[in-house]
Scaffold this motif. Sequence first.
Motif, PDB file in Angstrom:
ATOM      1  N   MET A 187      47.202  54.807  40.354  1.00 43.53           N
ATOM      2  CA  MET A 187      46.616  53.467  40.267  1.00 43.53           C
ATOM      3  C   MET A 187      46.344  53.123  38.801  1.00 43.53           C
ATOM      4  O   MET A 187      45.641  53.863  38.116  1.00 43.53           O
ATOM      5  CB  MET A 187      45.305  53.420  41.060  1.00 43.53           C
ATOM      6  N   GLU A 188      46.889  52.017  38.336  1.00 45.51           N
ATOM      7  CA  GLU A 188      46.715  51.632  36.943  1.00 45.51           C
ATOM      8  C   GLU A 188      45.382  50.926  36.721  1.00 45.51           C
ATOM      9  O   GLU A 188      44.898  50.203  37.605  1.00 45.51           O
ATOM     10  CB  GLU A 188      47.860  50.707  36.518  1.00 45.51           C
ATOM     11  N   PHE A 189      44.847  51.117  35.517  1.00 46.26           N
ATOM     12  CA  PHE A 189      43.548  50.542  35.188  1.00 46.26           C
ATOM     13  C   PHE A 189      43.574  49.011  35.294  1.00 46.26           C
ATOM     14  O   PHE A 189      42.614  48.384  35.760  1.00 46.26           O
ATOM     15  CB  PHE A 189      43.135  50.962  33.770  1.00 46.26           C
ATOM     16  N   ARG A 190      44.669  48.397  34.886  1.00 43.40           N
ATOM     17  CA  ARG A 190      44.731  46.929  34.890  1.00 43.40           C
ATOM     18  C   ARG A 190      44.622  46.364  36.305  1.00 43.40           C
ATOM     19  O   ARG A 190      44.148  45.237  36.501  1.00 43.40           O
ATOM     20  CB  ARG A 190      46.026  46.450  34.232  1.00 43.40           C
ATOM     21  N   LEU A 191      45.010  47.152  37.316  1.00 46.93           N
ATOM     22  CA  LEU A 191      44.903  46.685  38.693  1.00 46.93           C
ATOM     23  C   LEU A 191      43.444  46.540  39.112  1.00 46.93           C
ATOM     24  O   LEU A 191      43.099  45.670  39.912  1.00 46.93           O
ATOM     25  CB  LEU A 191      45.634  47.642  39.644  1.00 46.93           C
ATOM     26  N   LEU A 192      42.589  47.412  38.576  1.00 44.72           N
ATOM     27  CA  LEU A 192      41.157  47.275  38.846  1.00 44.72           C
ATOM     28  C   LEU A 192      40.660  45.937  38.315  1.00 44.72           C
ATOM     29  O   LEU A 192      39.899  45.228  38.986  1.00 44.72           O
ATOM     30  CB  LEU A 192      40.371  48.417  38.174  1.00 44.72           C
ATOM     31  N   GLN A 193      41.092  45.599  37.106  1.00 44.32           N
ATOM     32  CA  GLN A 193      40.675  44.332  36.498  1.00 44.32           C
ATOM     33  C   GLN A 193      41.223  43.142  37.280  1.00 44.32           C
ATOM     34  O   GLN A 193      40.566  42.119  37.418  1.00 44.32           O
ATOM     35  CB  GLN A 193      41.148  44.287  35.044  1.00 44.32           C
ATOM     36  N   TYR A 194      42.449  43.273  37.794  1.00 47.79           N
ATOM     37  CA  TYR A 194      43.032  42.201  38.596  1.00 47.79           C
ATOM     38  C   TYR A 194      42.182  41.916  39.837  1.00 47.79           C
ATOM     39  O   TYR A 194      41.856  40.761  40.141  1.00 47.79           O
ATOM     40  CB  TYR A 194      44.449  42.579  39.038  1.00 47.79           C
ATOM     41  N   VAL A 195      41.834  42.975  40.557  1.00 44.72           N
ATOM     42  CA  VAL A 195      41.070  42.806  41.798  1.00 44.72           C
ATOM     43  C   VAL A 195      39.687  42.227  41.500  1.00 44.72           C
ATOM     44  O   VAL A 195      39.199  41.343  42.214  1.00 44.72           O
ATOM     45  CB  VAL A 195      40.948  44.150  42.539  1.00 44.72           C
ATOM     46  N   ILE A 196      39.039  42.707  40.447  1.00 44.75           N
ATOM     47  CA  ILE A 196      37.715  42.194  40.063  1.00 44.75           C
ATOM     48  C   ILE A 196      37.789  40.710  39.756  1.00 44.75           C
ATOM     49  O   ILE A 196      36.925  39.924  40.175  1.00 44.75           O
ATOM     50  CB  ILE A 196      37.169  42.974  38.840  1.00 44.75           C
ATOM     51  N   GLN A 197      38.825  40.282  39.048  1.00 42.25           N
ATOM     52  CA  GLN A 197      38.968  38.869  38.677  1.00 42.25           C
ATOM     53  C   GLN A 197      39.242  37.993  39.900  1.00 42.25           C
ATOM     54  O   GLN A 197      38.690  36.896  40.034  1.00 42.25           O
ATOM     55  CB  GLN A 197      40.088  38.703  37.653  1.00 42.25           C
ATOM     56  N   ILE A 198      40.086  38.475  40.810  1.00 42.73           N
ATOM     57  CA  ILE A 198      40.360  37.712  42.036  1.00 42.73           C
ATOM     58  C   ILE A 198      39.075  37.560  42.850  1.00 42.73           C
ATOM     59  O   ILE A 198      38.777  36.492  43.382  1.00 42.73           O
ATOM     60  CB  ILE A 198      41.454  38.403  42.886  1.00 42.73           C
ATOM     61  N   ALA A 199      38.309  38.637  42.941  1.00 45.13           N
ATOM     62  CA  ALA A 199      37.051  38.586  43.693  1.00 45.13           C
ATOM     63  C   ALA A 199      36.073  37.613  43.056  1.00 45.13           C
ATOM     64  O   ALA A 199      35.341  36.901  43.757  1.00 45.13           O
ATOM     65  CB  ALA A 199      36.427  39.986  43.746  1.00 45.13           C
ATOM     66  N   ALA A 200      36.061  37.551  41.739  1.00 43.00           N
ATOM     67  CA  ALA A 200      35.142  36.654  41.038  1.00 43.00           C
ATOM     68  C   ALA A 200      35.541  35.197  41.214  1.00 43.00           C
ATOM     69  O   ALA A 200      34.685  34.323  41.399  1.00 43.00           O
ATOM     70  CB  ALA A 200      35.090  37.009  39.553  1.00 43.00           C
ATOM     71  N   GLU A 201      36.855  34.916  41.189  1.00 40.72           N
ATOM     72  CA  GLU A 201      37.341  33.534  41.237  1.00 40.72           C
ATOM     73  C   GLU A 201      37.538  33.029  42.658  1.00 40.72           C
ATOM     74  O   GLU A 201      37.519  31.827  42.897  1.00 40.72           O
ATOM     75  CB  GLU A 201      38.660  33.422  40.472  1.00 40.72           C
ATOM     76  N   ARG A 202      37.756  33.961  43.604  1.00 42.55           N
ATOM     77  CA  ARG A 202      38.081  33.595  44.990  1.00 42.55           C
ATOM     78  C   ARG A 202      39.295  32.654  45.046  1.00 42.55           C
ATOM     79  O   ARG A 202      39.414  31.808  45.932  1.00 42.55           O
ATOM     80  CB  ARG A 202      36.879  32.912  45.674  1.00 42.55           C
ATOM     81  N   ASN A 203      40.182  32.810  44.064  1.00 41.53           N
ATOM     82  CA  ASN A 203      41.336  31.925  43.969  1.00 41.53           C
ATOM     83  C   ASN A 203      42.388  32.607  43.096  1.00 41.53           C
ATOM     84  O   ASN A 203      42.096  32.984  41.965  1.00 41.53           O
ATOM     85  CB  ASN A 203      40.902  30.591  43.360  1.00 41.53           C
TER      86      ASN A 203
END
Length: 308
Positions: free
Chosen positions: A1-17
Amino acid sequence: MEFRLLQYVIQIAAERNFSRAAEKLHIAQPSLSQQLSKLEKELGVLLFKRSTNSVELTHAGSVFVDKAQRIVDMTEQLRREMEDIADLRKGRIVIGSLPMTGTHVLPLVIPAFRAAYPDIEIALVEETSAELEQLTASGGTDVSVLSLPLVEQALTYEPIMEEGLLLAVPSEHRLAARRAGEPVAVEELREESFVLLKKGQGFRDISLRMCRGAGFEPKIAFESGNIETVQSLVAAGLGIAFVPEMVTRQSGQGLAPKYVPLLGAPTRTLVIAYRKGRYLSNAAEAFISTIRRVIGGAESGRSGSGGG
């Protein structure tokens, strides 16, 4: 699992979009969706429930975001610690402040901090109390200047000063004619109309607690997001207001209300707040030390001049 994927999921959760998240992450939306699908397949669970109009976290997604945020935070803390070890004189600090407090406190502190640490970059964030507490708890600021009480349980703080509270009244108000220095009991204000700061401002909560502590709910005539507007409305005869001592206007500074002392000499406590358990960089520690020194010195000087 790449570190950037963690950031992707966090950002999607924050934006809900997905579109907004992709924009913040500076990648194409199809690529973001593809990366998320690939991660979900690898994990064997869905992280988000997708519909035409919304993106919502699943239970697995909530657990993932919580753990991912901890990993991202720890990585950021590690980076900062390494920067401090590499060069103690360099760094960056993000300081949060309430508009009312920042106007009067930060102009005293920041020049002193810059003189001592010229290579440390300073970024300022100005928000309401509620927004600033959430921002500080999520790591959006290193430290924030706030007033007690704090609602956000994830924060801890260090007191920096006690500030007196006064009652601002129109110049023709009955209380303005009182003998100089004679205090007013909050109970006497039961029938008065108040001008308050808007919801989300910490000083509004202080004003409400003072009234409720005296056994009444204040009659609110006007609300504003700016303490200077509050004072102007009071001076224009549209109500009364509690104000911190540091924002009082001197004669000659435009339309000014009259200030009356309050019985019991109530105060508010200003604090420097940060997230519990968060690594404080050398820059943050230096800022806390500077604000203690500068504000403490200013308070001592004020007390000394008052005694003369």
